[in-house]
Structure formats: structure tokens, C-alpha cells
Scaffold this motif. Structure first.
Motif, PDB file in Angstrom:
ATOM      1  N   HIS A  25       1.097  -1.063  -0.056  1.00 16.87           N
ATOM      2  CA  HIS A  25      -0.270   0.393   0.015  1.00 16.87           C
ATOM      3  C   HIS A  25       0.774   1.592  -0.408  1.00 16.87           C
ATOM      4  O   HIS A  25       0.436   1.859  -0.536  1.00 16.87           O
ATOM      5  N   ILE A  26       1.846   1.199   0.773  1.00 13.64           N
ATOM      6  CA  ILE A  26       2.897   2.253   0.963  1.00 13.64           C
ATOM      7  C   ILE A  26       3.436   1.954  -0.351  1.00 13.64           C
ATOM      8  O   ILE A  26       3.424   3.898  -1.379  1.00 13.64           O
ATOM      9  N   ASN A  27       3.924   1.771  -1.409  1.00 13.62           N
ATOM     10  CA  ASN A  27       4.533   2.041  -2.304  1.00 13.62           C
ATOM     11  C   ASN A  27       3.391   2.122  -3.519  1.00 13.62           C
ATOM     12  O   ASN A  27       3.200   2.249  -4.622  1.00 13.62           O
ATOM     13  N   LYS A  28       2.295   1.706  -3.689  1.00 11.40           N
ATOM     14  CA  LYS A  28       1.362   1.704  -4.521  1.00 11.40           C
ATOM     15  C   LYS A  28       0.492   3.503  -4.036  1.00 11.40           C
ATOM     16  O   LYS A  28       0.120   4.327  -5.348  1.00 11.40           O
ATOM     17  N   GLY A  29       0.909   4.047  -3.311  1.00  7.91           N
ATOM     18  CA  GLY A  29       0.548   5.547  -2.976  1.00  7.91           C
ATOM     19  C   GLY A  29      -1.038   5.589  -2.565  1.00  7.91           C
ATOM     20  O   GLY A  29      -1.361   6.548  -2.166  1.00  7.91           O
ATOM     21  N   THR A  30      -1.485   4.527  -1.896  1.00 10.69           N
ATOM     22  CA  THR A  30      -2.220   4.182  -1.613  1.00 10.69           C
ATOM     23  C   THR A  30      -2.975   5.321  -0.416  1.00 10.69           C
ATOM     24  O   THR A  30      -1.730   5.446   1.058  1.00 10.69           O
ATOM     25  N   GLN A  31      -3.535   5.852   0.510  1.00  5.63           N
ATOM     26  CA  GLN A  31      -4.246   6.853   1.337  1.00  5.63           C
ATOM     27  C   GLN A  31      -4.569   6.489   2.424  1.00  5.63           C
ATOM     28  O   GLN A  31      -4.008   6.587   3.902  1.00  5.63           O
ATOM     29  N   GLN A  32      -5.177   5.149   2.098  1.00  2.41           N
ATOM     30  CA  GLN A  32      -5.716   4.967   3.484  1.00  2.41           C
ATOM     31  C   GLN A  32      -6.314   3.029   3.309  1.00  2.41           C
ATOM     32  O   GLN A  32      -6.744   2.879   2.161  1.00  2.41           O
ATOM     33  N   LEU A  44      -3.037 -10.589  18.506  1.00  6.04           N
ATOM     34  CA  LEU A  44      -2.899 -10.399  16.910  1.00  6.04           C
ATOM     35  C   LEU A  44      -2.983  -8.941  16.977  1.00  6.04           C
ATOM     36  O   LEU A  44      -2.004  -7.991  16.364  1.00  6.04           O
ATOM     37  N   LYS A  45      -4.259  -7.958  17.316  1.00  9.21           N
ATOM     38  CA  LYS A  45      -4.151  -6.888  17.259  1.00  9.21           C
ATOM     39  C   LYS A  45      -3.136  -5.785  17.447  1.00  9.21           C
ATOM     40  O   LYS A  45      -2.348  -4.781  17.064  1.00  9.21           O
ATOM     41  N   GLU A  46      -2.574  -6.250  18.848  1.00  6.65           N
ATOM     42  CA  GLU A  46      -1.435  -5.852  19.745  1.00  6.65           C
ATOM     43  C   GLU A  46      -0.109  -5.832  18.710  1.00  6.65           C
ATOM     44  O   GLU A  46       0.602  -4.375  18.246  1.00  6.65           O
ATOM     45  N   GLU A  47      -0.010  -6.603  18.093  1.00  3.13           N
ATOM     46  CA  GLU A  47       1.222  -7.212  17.478  1.00  3.13           C
ATOM     47  C   GLU A  47       0.804  -6.444  15.399  1.00  3.13           C
ATOM     48  O   GLU A  47       2.113  -6.173  15.079  1.00  3.13           O
ATOM     49  N   TYR A  60      -2.370   5.228  12.803  1.00  2.00           N
ATOM     50  CA  TYR A  60      -3.815   4.152  12.629  1.00  2.00           C
ATOM     51  C   TYR A  60      -5.129   4.843  13.936  1.00  2.00           C
ATOM     52  O   TYR A  60      -4.744   5.836  14.573  1.00  2.00           O
ATOM     53  N   MET A  61      -6.288   4.059  13.804  1.00  2.00           N
ATOM     54  CA  MET A  61      -7.246   3.946  14.388  1.00  2.00           C
ATOM     55  C   MET A  61      -8.603   2.452  14.463  1.00  2.00           C
ATOM     56  O   MET A  61      -8.512   2.007  13.072  1.00  2.00           O
ATOM     57  N   ASP A  62      -8.743   2.495  15.951  1.00  2.00           N
ATOM     58  CA  ASP A  62      -9.954   1.487  16.141  1.00  2.00           C
ATOM     59  C   ASP A  62     -11.021   1.427  14.384  1.00  2.00           C
ATOM     60  O   ASP A  62     -11.520   2.626  14.327  1.00  2.00           O
ATOM     61  N   ASP A  63     -10.993   0.478  13.588  1.00  2.00           N
ATOM     62  CA  ASP A  63     -12.290   0.881  12.934  1.00  2.00           C
ATOM     63  C   ASP A  63     -13.261  -0.355  12.964  1.00  2.00           C
ATOM     64  O   ASP A  63     -12.357  -1.341  13.676  1.00  2.00           O
ATOM     65  N   HIS A  64     -14.665  -0.104  12.945  1.00  2.00           N
ATOM     66  CA  HIS A  64     -15.403  -1.913  12.972  1.00  2.00           C
ATOM     67  C   HIS A  64     -15.088  -2.169  11.727  1.00  2.00           C
ATOM     68  O   HIS A  64     -14.737  -2.183   9.927  1.00  2.00           O
ATOM     69  N   TYR A  65     -15.499  -3.889  12.026  1.00  2.46           N
ATOM     70  CA  TYR A  65     -15.379  -4.586  10.467  1.00  2.46           C
ATOM     71  C   TYR A  65     -16.613  -5.669  10.359  1.00  2.46           C
ATOM     72  O   TYR A  65     -17.211  -6.352  11.721  1.00  2.46           O
ATOM     73  N   SER A  66     -17.425  -5.591  10.289  1.00  2.00           N
ATOM     74  CA  SER A  66     -18.644  -6.786   9.581  1.00  2.00           C
ATOM     75  C   SER A  66     -19.823  -6.053  10.156  1.00  2.00           C
ATOM     76  O   SER A  66     -20.277  -6.910  10.966  1.00  2.00           O
ATOM     77  N   GLY A  67     -19.841  -4.681  11.313  1.00  2.00           N
ATOM     78  CA  GLY A  67     -20.798  -4.672  12.347  1.00  2.00           C
ATOM     79  C   GLY A  67     -21.123  -5.231  13.919  1.00  2.00           C
ATOM     80  O   GLY A  67     -21.724  -6.228  14.544  1.00  2.00           O
ATOM     81  N   ARG A  68     -19.630  -6.248  13.868  1.00  2.00           N
ATOM     82  CA  ARG A  68     -19.504  -6.899  14.836  1.00  2.00           C
ATOM     83  C   ARG A  68     -18.053  -5.931  16.117  1.00  2.00           C
ATOM     84  O   ARG A  68     -17.748  -6.839  16.750  1.00  2.00           O
ATOM     85  N   LYS A  74      -7.974   1.036  11.360  1.00  5.59           N
ATOM     86  CA  LYS A  74      -7.620   1.424   9.697  1.00  5.59           C
ATOM     87  C   LYS A  74      -6.619   2.794   9.372  1.00  5.59           C
ATOM     88  O   LYS A  74      -5.878   2.940  10.503  1.00  5.59           O
ATOM     89  N   VAL A  75      -5.716   2.417   8.528  1.00  3.04           N
ATOM     90  CA  VAL A  75      -4.163   3.192   8.500  1.00  3.04           C
ATOM     91  C   VAL A  75      -4.169   3.951   7.461  1.00  3.04           C
ATOM     92  O   VAL A  75      -5.270   4.019   6.326  1.00  3.04           O
ATOM     93  N   PHE A  76      -3.591   5.032   8.258  1.00  2.00           N
ATOM     94  CA  PHE A  76      -3.797   6.599   7.178  1.00  2.00           C
ATOM     95  C   PHE A  76      -2.379   6.786   6.489  1.00  2.00           C
ATOM     96  O   PHE A  76      -1.637   6.734   7.670  1.00  2.00           O
TER      97      PHE A  76
END
Length: 78
Positions: A25-32, A44-47, A60-68, A74-76
Motif C-alpha cells: 500500500h505504501i509503494n502504491k501510494g494508497t492513502q488509507q 493479533l491486534k497488538e502485534e 491508525y485508529m480502531d475501525d469496525h469490521y462487518s458490524g461486529r 484503519k490505517v492512514f
């Protein structure tokens, strides 16, 4: 797919894949982008966040996944 691997090997495989995706993603120039790590016991989240902290250009910040609940990050790219 991971039937022959123990838990440690599975986590190491996931983290290696995660790092390759971050680099891509960094190499592609993705923003998030979003990393899904699940809720579980939080290891796993900690790692994943330990890896993210090694990149000075990422926030980065916490993000919801699939409403659960908070099972993703989420990474910026600055």
C-alpha cells in the motif's frame, strides 16, 4: 489451509502477510486501508499495531469490521 501449522506459526504467517500488504500500500501510494485482525483476545491486534508503529509515515485508529465491533484497524498514510 493452515492445518499443518501450530498457533505461533499461524500468527507469524499472518504478521508477515500483514507487513507485505502494508509495504504494498505504501509503494502504491494508497492513502488509507483497513487491516482486519478480529477481536479475539487482542494479541493479533497488538502485534499488528507494533508493526504499524515501526512506520513513521502511518497513523491508525480502531475501525469496525462487518458490524461486529472493533475488529479492524484503519490505517492512514501521511
Amino acid at each position: 489451509r493452515h492445518g499443518h501449522m501450530n498457533n505461533h506459526e499461524i500468527v507469524m504467517f499472518q504478521l508477515h502477510h500483514c507487513q507485505k500488504e502494508i509495504d504494498k500500500h505504501i509503494n502504491k501510494g494508497t492513502q488509507q486501508f483497513v487491516i482486519v485482525h478480529g477481536v479475539g483476545n487482542g494479541k493479533l491486534k497488538e502485534e499488528v499495531r507494533y508493526i504499524l508503529n515501526s512506520y513513521p509515515s502511518l497513523e491508525y485508529m480502531d475501525d469496525h469490521y462487518s458490524g461486529r465491533g472493533m475488529g479492524a484497524t484503519k490505517v492512514f498514510i501521511k
